[in-house]
Design a protein around this motif. Structure first.
Motif, PDB file in Angstrom:
ATOM      1  N   LEU A 134      38.085  38.791  48.100  1.00  0.00           N
ATOM      2  CA  LEU A 134      37.185  39.947  48.080  1.00  0.00           C
ATOM      3  C   LEU A 134      37.516  40.877  46.912  1.00  0.00           C
ATOM      4  O   LEU A 134      36.647  41.215  46.097  1.00  0.00           O
ATOM      5  N   PHE A 135      38.778  41.272  46.810  1.00  0.00           N
ATOM      6  CA  PHE A 135      39.150  42.195  45.742  1.00  0.00           C
ATOM      7  C   PHE A 135      39.244  41.480  44.395  1.00  0.00           C
ATOM      8  O   PHE A 135      38.992  42.087  43.346  1.00  0.00           O
ATOM      9  N   GLY A 136      39.581  40.182  44.416  1.00  0.00           N
ATOM     10  CA  GLY A 136      39.549  39.425  43.168  1.00  0.00           C
ATOM     11  C   GLY A 136      38.145  39.315  42.623  1.00  0.00           C
ATOM     12  O   GLY A 136      37.925  39.405  41.412  1.00  0.00           O
ATOM     13  N   GLY A 137      37.150  39.128  43.524  1.00  0.00           N
ATOM     14  CA  GLY A 137      35.761  39.084  43.096  1.00  0.00           C
ATOM     15  C   GLY A 137      35.276  40.419  42.573  1.00  0.00           C
ATOM     16  O   GLY A 137      34.497  40.482  41.606  1.00  0.00           O
ATOM     17  N   MET A 138      35.738  41.515  43.204  1.00  0.00           N
ATOM     18  CA  MET A 138      35.358  42.842  42.727  1.00  0.00           C
ATOM     19  C   MET A 138      35.936  43.108  41.332  1.00  0.00           C
ATOM     20  O   MET A 138      35.284  43.746  40.496  1.00  0.00           O
TER      21      MET A 138
END
Length: 384
Positions: A134-138
């Motif tokens: 999730l945060f890697g995608g953001m």
């Protein structure tokens, strides 16, 4: 000789800060050896019980970060993926010791190994993977990884998890999700053989599967051949191996005291027995989980997958034989089969993981879906 190597060789091997964690951990060991038996007699006092639990929890987690640090130093000496494997096996060793310490206690621990393995799979495959993607995608929009390595991990995790945690609930030999001695020995040998074969392939002929792919193509070929480990100075490898043991041993010794406090607290509060497995899983895999999230933040998704999926595979591959052996030698019951709701969630997680790691790149969507599954797991722990 380059400037970097000259600077590296000029740095002293022994630095005072590397002894801080083990010094505090060994001081805690000494205090529990001297005063622990008296403290354990006053666990009914909530203030004492909570203080001892918090103390042991913090020291063990902090000591685990020392294990992670030494394992990462060895990673630089051994190269990838051997270095990541050292870290994974070190963390799983702590988990096996903690489970064994609790099982050898006096409480009802028949389902502890099952609950811990299940919690590790849920925390790693849904919690850490969900937050990371999730945060890697953001941060990075899309992240590339080595599909061959992820597929190899899942090809091992799925049969190990199904044989260990699902199949015992459907066998007719026992009515409670346990195994007969013949089944226990057979499944232990099978688990060790399959996991051992995987390790041989991971560190041998298919080592390139666990190296980050090139970022300029979707062909999923390694960015470069696995880099040879850097040449260690004389004694450097031995030093980090010794420091790894120095950091692990106090955790092993303190695990017995933590097991007593944890067992008493669950019985006294009437908390779900599955909570013990969740606490042990969180205790052990917090440092490795943080390492995986840091790798994702740096856009090193392949390393994070090696840590997460490698930890899941090692947990089942090493814990099952250990706890079944304890059960056979001590005569204590070991229940591995999961209840129906947990089987559904585990099967859904394995299918979802296969879909997540079936393409060349990941996005925020996969992270959000895995994170939602993790929330369902937490709800079912307290409301089965």
């Amino acid at each position: 000789m380059t400037l970097d190597s000259t600077l590296s060789e000029s740095q002293p091997l022994l630095q005072p800060k590397m002894f801080l964690r083990p010094a505090i951990a060994w001081a805690t060991v000494a205090m529990f050896l001297i005063f622990g038996s008296d403290w354990m007699q006053h666990l009914s006092n909530h203030a004492i019980g909570l203080s001892l639990f918090a103390w042991l929890f913090v020291v063990i987690v902090w000591g685990s970060f020392g294990v992670v640090h030494e394992a990462e130093e060895l990673a630089g000496l051994l190269g990838e993926p051997v270095g990541t494997l050292v870290l994974t096996l070190s963390i799983v060793l702590i988990e096996v010791v903690l489970i064994s310490a609790v099982m050898l206690g006096a409480g009802d621990t028949a389902t502890l190994a099952r609950d811990t393995m299940y919690a590790v799979l849920m925390i790693v495959l849904n919690g850490v993977v969900g937050i990371g993607l999730l945060f890697g995608g953001m941060r990075h929009h899309e992240q590339a990884y080595n599909l061959h390595g992820a597929s190899a991990f899942l090809a091992v995790i799925i049969p190990l998890a199904m044989i260990a945690l699902v199949l015992p609930s459907f066998t007719a030999s026992t009515p409670d999700g346990s195994l007969t001695p013949v089944q226990a020995v057979s499944f232990s040998i099978l688990t060790i053989g399959l996991y051992g074969l995987f390790l041989w392939l991971q560190t041998g002929r298919h080592q390139g599967y666990f190296v980050a792919p090139r970022s300029d193509t979707d062909a999923n070929v390694p960015e470069e051949p696995p880099a040879p480990p850097r040449r260690a100075r004389k004694g450097e490898m031995a030093l980090h191996l010794v420091m790894l043991l120095v950091n692990i041993l106090p955790i092993v010794i303190l695990s017995k005291s933590l097991a007593k406090v944890l067992d008493f607290g669950i019985e006294a509060t009437g908390a779900p027995h599955a909570l013990g497995g969740v606490i042990i899983a969180m205790l052990v895999f917090t440092p490795e989980g943080i390492s995986a999230l840091i790798a994702i933040r740096r856009d090193q998704l392949t390393r994070a997958i090696n840590l997460c999926l490698g930890g899941a595979a090692s947990t089942v591959g090493l814990t099952v034989p250990a706890v079944l052996a304890i059960g056979l030698f001590t005569g204590k019951p070991v229940v591995l089969g999961l209840p129906p709701a947990s089987i559904v969630l585990l099967a859904s997680t394995l299918v979802l993981s296969t879909l997540t790691f079936s393409g060349w790149r990941t996005t925020m969507l996969e992270g959000a879906v895995h994170l939602s599954m993790f929330v369902v797991f937490l709800v079912l722990v307290f409301s089965p």
